[in-house]
Design a protein around this motif. Sequence first.
Motif, short mmCIF file in Angstrom:
data_model
loop_
_atom_site.label_atom_id
_atom_site.label_comp_id
_atom_site.label_asym_id
_atom_site.label_seq_id
_atom_site.Cartn_x
_atom_site.Cartn_y
_atom_site.Cartn_z
N ASN A 23 1.08 -1.20 -0.01
CA ASN A 23 0.18 -0.04 0.09
C ASN A 23 0.72 1.30 -0.12
OD1 ASN A 23 -2.37 -1.43 0.06
ND2 ASN A 23 -2.02 -1.80 2.27
N GLN A 24 0.22 2.46 -0.20
CA GLN A 24 1.01 3.57 -0.26
C GLN A 24 1.56 4.04 1.15
OE1 GLN A 24 -1.84 6.30 -1.66
NE2 GLN A 24 -1.28 5.65 -3.77
N LYS A 25 0.89 3.71 2.34
CA LYS A 25 1.49 4.08 3.61
C LYS A 25 2.69 3.36 3.85
CE LYS A 25 -0.05 5.19 8.11
NZ LYS A 25 -1.17 5.20 9.15
N GLN A 26 3.73 4.02 4.21
CA GLN A 26 4.89 3.27 4.10
C GLN A 26 5.46 2.96 5.64
OE1 GLN A 26 6.56 1.49 1.56
NE2 GLN A 26 4.58 1.33 0.85
N THR A 27 4.52 3.41 6.71
CA THR A 27 5.13 3.60 8.10
C THR A 27 5.62 2.13 8.40
OG1 THR A 27 3.49 5.19 8.58
CG2 THR A 27 4.33 4.06 10.28
N ARG A 28 4.93 1.23 8.16
CA ARG A 28 5.44 -0.30 8.55
C ARG A 28 6.74 -0.65 8.00
NH1 ARG A 28 2.66 -3.60 11.65
NH2 ARG A 28 0.77 -3.26 12.25
N ASN A 29 6.87 -0.31 6.67
CA ASN A 29 8.17 -0.47 5.75
C ASN A 29 9.22 0.21 6.54
OD1 ASN A 29 9.98 -0.97 3.78
ND2 ASN A 29 8.89 -0.18 2.27
N CYS A 30 9.02 1.54 7.02
CA CYS A 30 10.19 2.16 7.62
C CYS A 30 10.58 1.76 8.98
CB CYS A 30 9.51 3.77 7.69
SG CYS A 30 10.20 4.68 9.34
N TRP A 31 9.53 1.13 9.69
CA TRP A 31 9.80 0.57 11.00
C TRP A 31 10.62 -0.76 11.08
CZ3 TRP A 31 9.99 1.28 16.01
CH2 TRP A 31 9.99 0.13 16.72
N GLN A 32 10.17 -1.57 9.72
CA GLN A 32 10.81 -2.91 9.71
C GLN A 32 12.11 -2.79 9.29
OE1 GLN A 32 9.34 -5.67 10.50
NE2 GLN A 32 11.42 -6.33 10.20
N ASN A 33 12.58 -1.95 8.23
CA ASN A 33 13.81 -1.46 7.84
C ASN A 33 14.80 -0.96 8.84
OD1 ASN A 33 14.38 -2.29 5.06
ND2 ASN A 33 12.44 -1.35 4.72
#
Length: 86
Positions: A23-33
């Motif tokens: 999805n467009q919201k990348q908050t979880r992507n940021c956190w996971q990386n």
Amino acid sequence: MADNIHTKIKNYKTAPFDSRFPNQKQTRNCWQNYLDYHRCQKARTAKGGDVSVCEWYRRVYKSLCPISWVTAWDEHQAVGTFPGKI
């Protein structure tokens, strides 16, 4: 394999598509990386390995995460109150 990782890091422009976060919201992507970077460093340091391969995760979270979040997370780690499991 290490050469391939170093090549990817050298040619890095911006965070690539990650199918775990479609999805467009990348908050979880940021956190996971962010977590992946610190886990990678911890594991590589414990084994006496090359931590430069962890650079990929740092570049991804640096391009996705607001600086204020990263600063706050780093401060929490320094005092031992970081909520994530590293």
